[in-house]
Motif scaffolding. Structure first.
Motif, PDB file in Angstrom:
ATOM      1  N   ASP A 147      56.525 -19.216 -13.189  1.00  0.00           N
ATOM      2  CA  ASP A 147      56.526 -17.941 -13.898  1.00  0.00           C
ATOM      3  C   ASP A 147      57.731 -17.074 -13.477  1.00  0.00           C
ATOM      4  OD1 ASP A 147      53.960 -15.834 -15.004  1.00  0.00           O
ATOM      5  OD2 ASP A 147      55.932 -15.092 -14.409  1.00  0.00           O
ATOM      6  N   THR A 148      58.483 -16.643 -14.463  1.00  0.00           N
ATOM      7  CA  THR A 148      59.710 -15.883 -14.193  1.00  0.00           C
ATOM      8  C   THR A 148      59.458 -14.634 -13.369  1.00  0.00           C
ATOM      9  OG1 THR A 148      60.629 -16.703 -16.262  1.00  0.00           O
ATOM     10  CG2 THR A 148      61.706 -14.787 -15.302  1.00  0.00           C
ATOM     11  N   ARG A 149      58.299 -14.000 -13.566  1.00  0.00           N
ATOM     12  CA  ARG A 149      58.027 -12.762 -12.812  1.00  0.00           C
ATOM     13  C   ARG A 149      57.862 -13.038 -11.321  1.00  0.00           C
ATOM     14  NH1 ARG A 149      53.124 -11.349 -16.586  1.00  0.00           N
ATOM     15  NH2 ARG A 149      53.130 -13.609 -16.306  1.00  0.00           N
ATOM     16  N   ILE A 150      57.232 -14.161 -11.002  1.00  0.00           N
ATOM     17  CA  ILE A 150      57.062 -14.515  -9.590  1.00  0.00           C
ATOM     18  C   ILE A 150      58.431 -14.746  -8.940  1.00  0.00           C
ATOM     19  CG2 ILE A 150      56.154 -16.266  -8.003  1.00  0.00           C
ATOM     20  CD1 ILE A 150      53.862 -16.715  -9.999  1.00  0.00           C
ATOM     21  N   LEU A 151      59.283 -15.475  -9.679  1.00  0.00           N
ATOM     22  CA  LEU A 151      60.640 -15.725  -9.182  1.00  0.00           C
ATOM     23  C   LEU A 151      61.394 -14.415  -9.026  1.00  0.00           C
ATOM     24  CD1 LEU A 151      61.542 -18.852 -11.361  1.00  0.00           C
ATOM     25  CD2 LEU A 151      61.210 -18.810  -8.889  1.00  0.00           C
ATOM     26  N   HIS A 152      61.276 -13.571 -10.041  1.00  0.00           N
ATOM     27  CA  HIS A 152      62.004 -12.295 -10.011  1.00  0.00           C
ATOM     28  C   HIS A 152      61.632 -11.465  -8.781  1.00  0.00           C
ATOM     29  CE1 HIS A 152      64.063  -8.744 -11.644  1.00  0.00           C
ATOM     30  NE2 HIS A 152      63.056  -8.072 -11.101  1.00  0.00           N
ATOM     31  N   TRP A 153      60.342 -11.298  -8.529  1.00  0.00           N
ATOM     32  CA  TRP A 153      59.922 -10.438  -7.417  1.00  0.00           C
ATOM     33  C   TRP A 153      60.261 -11.024  -6.055  1.00  0.00           C
ATOM     34  CZ3 TRP A 153      59.868  -5.781  -8.645  1.00  0.00           C
ATOM     35  CH2 TRP A 153      59.364  -5.352  -9.872  1.00  0.00           C
ATOM     36  N   ALA A 154      60.345 -12.360  -6.001  1.00  0.00           N
ATOM     37  CA  ALA A 154      60.692 -12.993  -4.721  1.00  0.00           C
ATOM     38  C   ALA A 154      62.109 -12.612  -4.267  1.00  0.00           C
ATOM     39  CB  ALA A 154      60.566 -14.509  -4.837  1.00  0.00           C
ATOM     40  N   TYR A 155      62.946 -12.250  -5.244  1.00  0.00           N
ATOM     41  CA  TYR A 155      64.347 -11.910  -4.918  1.00  0.00           C
ATOM     42  C   TYR A 155      64.654 -10.439  -5.211  1.00  0.00           C
ATOM     43  CZ  TYR A 155      64.762 -16.882  -4.301  1.00  0.00           C
ATOM     44  OH  TYR A 155      64.576 -18.160  -3.845  1.00  0.00           O
TER      45      TYR A 155
ATOM     46  N   LEU B 212      57.977 -11.313   3.875  1.00  0.00           N
ATOM     47  CA  LEU B 212      57.614 -10.492   2.704  1.00  0.00           C
ATOM     48  C   LEU B 212      56.508 -11.130   1.877  1.00  0.00           C
ATOM     49  CD1 LEU B 212      61.201  -9.600   1.388  1.00  0.00           C
ATOM     50  CD2 LEU B 212      59.570  -7.981   2.429  1.00  0.00           C
ATOM     51  N   GLU B 213      55.632 -10.286   1.370  1.00  0.00           N
ATOM     52  CA  GLU B 213      54.577 -10.720   0.462  1.00  0.00           C
ATOM     53  C   GLU B 213      55.175 -11.446  -0.756  1.00  0.00           C
ATOM     54  OE1 GLU B 213      51.392 -10.538   1.053  1.00  0.00           O
ATOM     55  OE2 GLU B 213      51.007 -11.515  -0.883  1.00  0.00           O
ATOM     56  N   GLU B 214      56.240 -10.876  -1.297  1.00  0.00           N
ATOM     57  CA  GLU B 214      56.818 -11.424  -2.537  1.00  0.00           C
ATOM     58  C   GLU B 214      57.519 -12.765  -2.319  1.00  0.00           C
ATOM     59  OE1 GLU B 214      57.533  -8.334  -1.308  1.00  0.00           O
ATOM     60  OE2 GLU B 214      57.890  -6.900  -2.943  1.00  0.00           O
ATOM     61  N   TYR B 215      58.030 -12.988  -1.119  1.00  0.00           N
ATOM     62  CA  TYR B 215      58.822 -14.193  -0.875  1.00  0.00           C
ATOM     63  C   TYR B 215      57.904 -15.351  -0.463  1.00  0.00           C
ATOM     64  CZ  TYR B 215      62.755 -17.153   0.296  1.00  0.00           C
ATOM     65  OH  TYR B 215      63.651 -18.193   0.330  1.00  0.00           O
ATOM     66  N   TYR B 216      57.471 -16.125  -1.463  1.00  0.00           N
ATOM     67  CA  TYR B 216      56.482 -17.192  -1.248  1.00  0.00           C
ATOM     68  C   TYR B 216      57.061 -18.485  -0.633  1.00  0.00           C
ATOM     69  CZ  TYR B 216      58.824 -18.993  -5.245  1.00  0.00           C
ATOM     70  OH  TYR B 216      59.827 -19.448  -6.032  1.00  0.00           O
TER      71      TYR B 216
END
Ligand code: AVJ
Length: 323
Positions: free
Chosen positions: A202-210, A55-59
């Motif tokens: 950044d909380t948003r990056i963490l949020h979207w990863a999950y 996934l794009e979001e899961y870095y």
């Protein structure tokens, strides 16, 4: 016959058949219902996790993977003194045996590989594949719950533990300390540990990863209920639960939950569990660590920090520790 390099899977500690059942009944019986994330990974769950990694979001996955060739090059230099005797790598919770390839590719004197995983069948298959590709590496898979003390086969080489993927983040800090102690005891003095740790960001990056758009993480989370239905005679109505994940800033962790949409009673192996509307099952923590925070945790379990690698924008860390 390359596969002769793979010895039989050694059953380490006997794993009681009903451990999954015991854990589930206990976890669902607590005031804050919980299930252990280690039960996510049946065949379907492992497949979903592999999809998450795409996934794009899961870095975390791709970030760590991109770091490994550089890390391997540095390790080749660091362990150059052991060239003669060779280097053995013990991977805890080995999964698909993909990341080890990057270490083998970069460290020519890596001649011993000991993957430890709970799933013997999968481990044996993956080990044979690896042996065929790298005949110079002696592969000895061990079937064991890697979170406990693992009895390692006799060895003459220096040992490097390998624990990638930020799996350490699934443990509470206390549990992580215990586990790192176990790894140190299993591998002995003079050993090293290469460990992947996710960073605070950044909380948003963490949020979207999950909370990915495609809903793969939601399916991954709910799969644990399907597994309970199938393996433990449960009757969870998957549609009556929704996936939730949020960053708990004060505890520095992502929490994953399954929230009951309605008041309902669920039966597992003949035991009944009542859910209020909006009540959750806590299914996973994923701790994120500042570099100094993690180094302190390591120090508390007897590991000194030799070096830390940081991905661009400090998106992910890898640590080389020494026992
Ligand atoms: C495999 C534990 C590192 O915590 O990021 C991925 C598991 N959970 N998406 C993580 C996971 C939801 C993953 N680890």
């Amino acid at each position: 016959n390359y596969s002769s390099a793979v010895t039989a899977v050694v059953p380490s500690v006997a794993v009681p058949d009903n451990l999954f059942l015991q854990d589930v009944l206990q976890g669902l019986g607590e005031p804050q219902k919980r299930l252990s994330p280690k039960y996510f990974y049946d065949a379907e769950g492992s497949h979903l996790f592999n999809q998450i990694c795409e996934l794009e979001e899961y870095y975390p996955y791709r970030t760590e993977l991109a770091m490994l060739p550089g890390v391997a090059a540095d390790l080749r230099e660091f362990f150059a003194g052991h060239q003669q005797k060779g280097l053995g790598v013990v991977e805890f919770g080995a999964g698909s045996l993909h990341k080890i390839r990057l270490l083998i590719d970069g460290i020519p004197f890596l001649n011993r590989y000991i993957p430890v995983d709970i799933c013997g069948e999968h481990l044996r298959m993956a080990s044979q594949g690896l042996s065929r590709r790298y005949p110079q590496v002696k592969v000895t898979p061990i079937e064991a719950d890697f979170t406990g003390y693992v009895t390692l086969p006799e060895r003459s080489t220096r040992l490097l533990g390998f624990f990638p993927g930020s799996t350490i983040g699934n443990m509470l800090p206390d549990e992580a300390i215990h586990f790192m102690h176990h790894m140190r005891d299993s591998m002995g003095m003079g050993s090293h540990l290469l460990i992947g740790v996710d960073t605070k960001k950044d909380t948003r990056i963490l949020h979207w990863a999950y909370n990915d758009q495609a809903g793969i993480t939601a399916r991954f989370n709910k799969n644990i209920l399907k597994r309970i239905n199938r393996e433990l005679d449960g009757n969870f109505d998957i549609g009556c639960f929704k996936h939730e994940a949020w960053y708990n800033k004060s505890l520095g962790r992502i929490e994953m939950h399954l929230r009951s949409k309605v008041a309902q009673t669920v039966t597992v192996a003949g035991e009944h569990f009542f859910f209020c509307e909006d009540e959750t099952i806590h299914t996973e923590n994923s701790y994120k660590y500042h570099p100094e925070e993690f180094a302190r945790l390591a120090a508390m379990s007897g590991w000194g920090t030799v070096k830390r690698w940081a991905a661009a924008d400090d998106m992910f860390s890898m640590f080389l520790l020494t026992a």
